[in-house]
Design a protein around this motif. Structure first.
Motif, PDB file in Angstrom:
ATOM      1  N   ALA A  44      -5.573  96.889 118.270  1.00  0.00           N
ATOM      2  CA  ALA A  44      -5.957  95.584 118.785  1.00  0.00           C
ATOM      3  C   ALA A  44      -6.467  95.764 120.210  1.00  0.00           C
ATOM      4  CB  ALA A  44      -4.780  94.608 118.762  1.00  0.00           C
ATOM      5  N   ARG A  45      -7.453  94.994 120.557  1.00  0.00           N
ATOM      6  CA  ARG A  45      -7.940  94.897 121.927  1.00  0.00           C
ATOM      7  C   ARG A  45      -8.319  96.225 122.583  1.00  0.00           C
ATOM      8  NH1 ARG A  45      -6.086  89.809 125.456  1.00  0.00           N
ATOM      9  NH2 ARG A  45      -7.062  88.271 124.095  1.00  0.00           N
ATOM     10  N   GLY A  46      -8.974  97.095 121.821  1.00  0.00           N
ATOM     11  CA  GLY A  46      -9.601  98.254 122.426  1.00  0.00           C
ATOM     12  C   GLY A  46      -8.740  99.477 122.613  1.00  0.00           C
ATOM     13  N   TYR A  47      -7.491  99.464 122.132  1.00  0.00           N
ATOM     14  CA  TYR A  47      -6.665 100.659 122.280  1.00  0.00           C
ATOM     15  C   TYR A  47      -6.972 101.705 121.212  1.00  0.00           C
ATOM     16  CZ  TYR A  47      -3.976  98.517 125.991  1.00  0.00           C
ATOM     17  OH  TYR A  47      -3.606  97.962 127.186  1.00  0.00           O
ATOM     18  N   GLY A  48      -7.712 101.327 120.194  1.00  0.00           N
ATOM     19  CA  GLY A  48      -8.204 102.291 119.222  1.00  0.00           C
ATOM     20  C   GLY A  48      -7.181 102.652 118.166  1.00  0.00           C
ATOM     21  N   LEU A  49      -7.681 103.078 117.008  1.00  0.00           N
ATOM     22  CA  LEU A  49      -6.791 103.432 115.900  1.00  0.00           C
ATOM     23  C   LEU A  49      -5.983 104.693 116.183  1.00  0.00           C
ATOM     24  CD1 LEU A  49      -9.174 102.600 112.936  1.00  0.00           C
ATOM     25  CD2 LEU A  49      -6.953 101.556 113.367  1.00  0.00           C
ATOM     26  N   GLY A  54     -16.100 107.521 132.565  1.00  0.00           N
ATOM     27  CA  GLY A  54     -17.131 106.674 131.989  1.00  0.00           C
ATOM     28  C   GLY A  54     -17.284 106.764 130.492  1.00  0.00           C
ATOM     29  N   LYS A  55     -16.438 107.543 129.817  1.00  0.00           N
ATOM     30  CA  LYS A  55     -16.538 107.702 128.372  1.00  0.00           C
ATOM     31  C   LYS A  55     -15.867 106.528 127.645  1.00  0.00           C
ATOM     32  CE  LYS A  55     -18.571 111.639 129.000  1.00  0.00           C
ATOM     33  NZ  LYS A  55     -20.025 111.757 128.783  1.00  0.00           N
ATOM     34  N   THR A  56     -16.225 106.365 126.374  1.00  0.00           N
ATOM     35  CA  THR A  56     -15.661 105.301 125.532  1.00  0.00           C
ATOM     36  C   THR A  56     -14.421 105.811 124.807  1.00  0.00           C
ATOM     37  OG1 THR A  56     -17.823 104.267 125.197  1.00  0.00           O
ATOM     38  CG2 THR A  56     -16.117 103.783 123.577  1.00  0.00           C
ATOM     39  N   ASN A  57     -13.383 104.991 124.771  1.00  0.00           N
ATOM     40  CA  ASN A  57     -12.178 105.367 124.042  1.00  0.00           C
ATOM     41  C   ASN A  57     -12.496 105.637 122.573  1.00  0.00           C
ATOM     42  OD1 ASN A  57     -10.942 104.181 126.475  1.00  0.00           O
ATOM     43  ND2 ASN A  57      -9.057 104.449 125.316  1.00  0.00           N
ATOM     44  N   PRO A  58     -11.954 106.702 121.992  1.00  0.00           N
ATOM     45  CA  PRO A  58     -12.232 106.998 120.586  1.00  0.00           C
ATOM     46  C   PRO A  58     -11.592 105.981 119.643  1.00  0.00           C
ATOM     47  CG  PRO A  58     -10.571 108.501 121.452  1.00  0.00           C
ATOM     48  CD  PRO A  58     -11.084 107.714 122.617  1.00  0.00           C
ATOM     49  N   MET A  59     -12.125 105.917 118.438  1.00  0.00           N
ATOM     50  CA  MET A  59     -11.620 105.056 117.359  1.00  0.00           C
ATOM     51  C   MET A  59     -11.584 103.585 117.759  1.00  0.00           C
ATOM     52  SD  MET A  59     -11.249 107.092 114.828  1.00  0.00           S
ATOM     53  CE  MET A  59     -10.274 106.202 113.641  1.00  0.00           C
ATOM     54  N   THR A  60     -12.525 103.202 118.627  1.00  0.00           N
ATOM     55  CA  THR A  60     -12.636 101.806 119.048  1.00  0.00           C
ATOM     56  C   THR A  60     -14.003 101.282 118.648  1.00  0.00           C
ATOM     57  OG1 THR A  60     -11.190 102.216 120.946  1.00  0.00           O
ATOM     58  CG2 THR A  60     -12.497 100.214 120.982  1.00  0.00           C
ATOM     59  N   SER A  61     -14.039 100.428 117.651  1.00  0.00           N
ATOM     60  CA  SER A  61     -15.291  99.856 117.170  1.00  0.00           C
ATOM     61  C   SER A  61     -15.715  98.697 118.064  1.00  0.00           C
ATOM     62  CB  SER A  61     -15.136  99.363 115.730  1.00  0.00           C
ATOM     63  OG  SER A  61     -14.804 100.421 114.854  1.00  0.00           O
ATOM     64  N   LYS A  62     -17.009  98.618 118.328  1.00  0.00           N
ATOM     65  CA  LYS A  62     -17.511  97.529 119.161  1.00  0.00           C
ATOM     66  C   LYS A  62     -17.470  96.200 118.413  1.00  0.00           C
ATOM     67  CE  LYS A  62     -20.772  98.466 122.014  1.00  0.00           C
ATOM     68  NZ  LYS A  62     -22.083  98.803 122.649  1.00  0.00           N
ATOM     69  N   HIS A  63     -17.728  96.238 117.104  1.00  0.00           N
ATOM     70  CA  HIS A  63     -17.761  95.009 116.306  1.00  0.00           C
ATOM     71  C   HIS A  63     -16.743  95.085 115.176  1.00  0.00           C
ATOM     72  CE1 HIS A  63     -21.469  93.921 118.371  1.00  0.00           C
ATOM     73  NE2 HIS A  63     -21.934  95.133 118.096  1.00  0.00           N
ATOM     74  N   ASN A  64     -15.962  94.031 115.004  1.00  0.00           N
ATOM     75  CA  ASN A  64     -14.968  93.933 113.936  1.00  0.00           C
ATOM     76  C   ASN A  64     -15.083  92.537 113.339  1.00  0.00           C
ATOM     77  OD1 ASN A  64     -12.791  94.056 112.239  1.00  0.00           O
ATOM     78  ND2 ASN A  64     -11.295  94.614 113.806  1.00  0.00           N
ATOM     79  N   ILE A  65     -15.503  92.444 112.080  1.00  0.00           N
ATOM     80  CA  ILE A  65     -15.779  91.158 111.456  1.00  0.00           C
ATOM     81  C   ILE A  65     -15.022  91.033 110.137  1.00  0.00           C
ATOM     82  CG2 ILE A  65     -17.566  89.616 110.552  1.00  0.00           C
ATOM     83  CD1 ILE A  65     -19.596  91.181 112.226  1.00  0.00           C
TER      84      ILE A  65
END
Length: 667
Positions: free
Chosen positions: A94-99, A560-571
């Motif tokens: 939830a909220r960007g912490y990634g799977l 500056g990197k993106t956290n892994p296993m974090t999807s930008k869109h979840n629908i």
């Protein structure tokens, strides 16, 4: 620019229809404000000074799912995926912490009792019987004052119902899927008794391993609980829970193997095997002290054992034994527009490792002691809350051979929020939350020459801390209910497993470390709309950005990197059509965009975590009040999905079309 456009479109959607009080249409879709029990709020969700998702008994029935994981995956803003291929244990984000680490940053409760584990195995959600659930509440970016440790992203709360009838359900599907559930209840003025059981099994979704054994699994859950109410109004409750699991789940595949056949076995090696059982006793007393005070005490004890056989470990068997004890005390003061909740939470958890590998044998414990107080003030059309918590966490590590070690942390949480009405059917809220996560005990281990010499102690990593700001709107009309939230979380010392493929000075098997600074931000949108007595829709969308701001590993290689296993869109989107009062059809589409692979903190792998795309269909028919039939098709178009660790290593998840027919009868 795209982010601003999404935010603007979401806000505009709130006011697309005329203002009026929402009602429930002929299709059972919950539009009216719903009472929240989490955070001890006990008021309508639309007046809550924090972000929330609420799912009622009607929502659960309409979904026609048969397990708790499917409901959370198909209907909520949460992201879920099988843990290393194990369908009976799923990772949650939830909220960007990634799977990768998402479930470590969420508190999960059942009737207020925490289901979180002291290690990285994740909360015991699989033991929750969805047939017993009356309401699900997801609170986001809040909850740290009441629940303390790990409530960084928020919390998931399950509340059970009182069974007043005898009901039996059974279903069968392809791949040997079968499920049987039964419940029984007695409710009168003084005594409530509830009994339930659920058995779920399948014969395997992948090719057989050497020796002909497939990735089959079976899990049973049972519960018996009762509440006695005295003449003076004191409630005394006792609940007994038991869960048994016998599971084999698939090994990882190479990219070529996954693309050729995601249901294959790869090397032909035996599947990972897990044999586990868990039992919990929960005792609760709630009583009134005069007109203004209510006192609640809740005590629980859990014993768990898990035996694990790995395809790579030969004759090595790891046996984990857990012993959890918790004591919670809550004093509530209510006087007019003021409500004060104050409490003490005590938890003592131990894990003993009994392994055929001598270097892995140890006992590790984690003890939490928290004290909190929260004030709620109601004034005309506004609600104001403020609260604080102090928590001490103690650790002890005792290997069978070697030096015993110990350590402790003193941590604090704070929360303040306000909700006010802009009109009779529109409210706005804002909330600021300071939360923390004390390290799980697996964070104190590294694998030296794993698996040959087992794991060795790695000292203590720092706890993580977050500061989250939320602002949101709730809007009701005659035929719709809409919620939208914008949030930003600044995180310090976020914990992660650093491998050499992310930073050159990290070990190949991984070092448990902290990211100096990171942040999460995004938009969450929910909309339920009743077009007519026959048609309704349900939309849940989350837009998420999760970035590493600064870290000193690998000369700033992660900055500056993106956290892994974090999807930008979840629908998650559903369409419900009612043929009549007896027959309904539901079509659900779940989509999650691609992300960086689980170990790819440096964002340098050739391949990414694939997108998740699943279309599910359900048809239900109720000839009378006592009998119902259902037909379910999961993953209608057979989309393949797996959890990618790194290039050429992917754990397969659902890649098959699963068809199931069910029957439910009330006596």
């Amino acid at each position: 620019m795209k982010t601003k456009q999404l935010y603007t479109a979401a806000l505009a959607a709130l006011f697309a229809s005329s203002s009026a009080f929402a009602v429930i249409g002929p299709i059972k879709i919950t539009l009216n404000p719903t009472e929240l029990s989490s955070n001890y709020f006990n008021e309508d969700d639309t007046s809550a000074p924090f972000a929330s998702e609420v799912y009622t008994l009607d929502d659960i029935k309409n979904s026609n799912v048969t397990n708790i994981y499917d409901f959370l995956s198909q209907n909520t803003s949460l992201s879920l995926a099988a843990s290393s291929g194990n369908r009976f244990s799923k990772k949650i984000s939830a909220r960007g912490y990634g799977l990768t680490i998402g479930s470590h940053n969420l508190v999960v409760t059942l009737n207020g009792r925490r289901l979180n584990n002291i290690d990285t195995s994740g909360p015991d959600i699989a033991g929750v019987n969805i047939n017993d659930i009356e309401r699900i509440e997801i609170t986001k970016g809040t909850g740290s004052v009441i629940y303390g440790d790990s409530a960084m992203a928020g919390a998931i709360h399950f509340y059970t119902k009182k069974n007043s009838e005898t009901k039996v359900s059974t279903s069968f599907g392809n791949y040997g899927v079968s499920q049987t559930s039964a419940s029984f209840g007695i409710n009168d003025e003084k005594i409530d008794l509830n009994v339930s059981m659920d058995s779920h099994k399948h014969d395997g979704f992948h090719k057989a391993a050497t020796g002909g054994v497939k990735d089959k699994g079976e899990q049973t859950k049972s519960n018996i609980g009762g509440t006695y109410t005295t003449v003076g109004g004191t409630e005394i409750s006792l609940d007994l829970y038991r869960t048994n699991s016998d599971i084999r789940y698939p090994n990882y595949l190479s990219d070529a193997q996954f693309e050729a056949d995601p249901t294959g076995n790869g090397t032909g090696a035996r599947y990972t095997y897990r044999d586990a059982e868990s039992s919990t006793t929960n005792f609760k007393i709630k009583r009134n002290w005069g007109e203004n005070f209510e006192f609640t005490t809740n005590r629980s004890a859990t014993d768990k054992e898990s035996k694990n056989y790995y395809s790579y470990s030969g004759a090595t068997v790891d046996n984990y034994k857990y012993d959890y004890n918790s004591n919670d005390y809550l004093l509530t003061y209510t006087n007019g527009d003021i409500k004060i909740d104050s409490g003490i939470n005590m938890f003592d958890g131990k894990r003993k490792v009994e392994s055929t590998s001598a270097t892995s044998r140890n006992t590790t414990s984690k003890e939490n002691f928290g004290v909190f107080s929260q004030l709620q003030y109601f004034s005309n059309d506004s609600v104001f809350t403020i609260g604080a918590r102090s928590e001490k966490v103690d650790y002890k590590y005792s290997p069978d051979s070697g030096t015993a070690l110990s350590g402790e942390y003193d941590l604090n949480a704070f929360d303040i929020g306000i909700n006010t009405s802009l009109s009779p059917n529109t409210t706005i809220f804002t909330n600021y939350n300071h939360a923390f996560q004390a390290p799980l005990i697996d964070r104190f281990f590294i694998s030296a020459a794993w698996p040959a010499t087992g794991q060795v102690f790695n000292g203590f990593v720092k706890p993580s801390k977050s500061r989250t700001f939320n602002v949101g709107l709730n809007h009701l009309t005659d035929n719709s209910k809409t919620k939208v939230t914008l949030y930003r979380s600044n995180v310090k010392d976020e914990m992660f497993l650093c491998k050499s493929n992310a930073a050159s000075d990290c070990g190949y098997f991984g070092d448990n470390l902290n990211l100096d600074k990171s942040h999460k931000q995004g938009l969450e949108l929910q909309n339920k709309y009743v077009f007519s007595p026959k048609w309704s829709t349900d939309l849940n969308y989350a837009y998420t950005i999760a970035k590493i701001d600064s870290d000193d590993k690998g000369a700033g290689a992660l900055n500056g990197k993106t956290n892994p296993m974090t999807s930008k869109h979840n629908i998650s989107a559903s369409v419900i059509y009612s043929f009549s009062n007896k027959a309904n059809m539901t079509l659900t589409q779940k989509y999650r965009s691609e992300a960086f692979a689980e170990e790819d903190y440096a964002n340098i792998f050739t391949k990414k975590q694939p997108e998740y795309n699943s279309t599910n269909f359900n048809l239900s028919y109720n000839p009378n009040d006592d009998l119902s039939f259902s037909l379910d098709v999961e993953n209608l178009f057979e989309n393949s999905y797996g959890t990618r660790l790194r290039d050429n290593v992917i754990y397969p998840d659902n890649s098959t079309r699963n068809i199931k027919a069910g029957l439910t009868y009330k006596f």
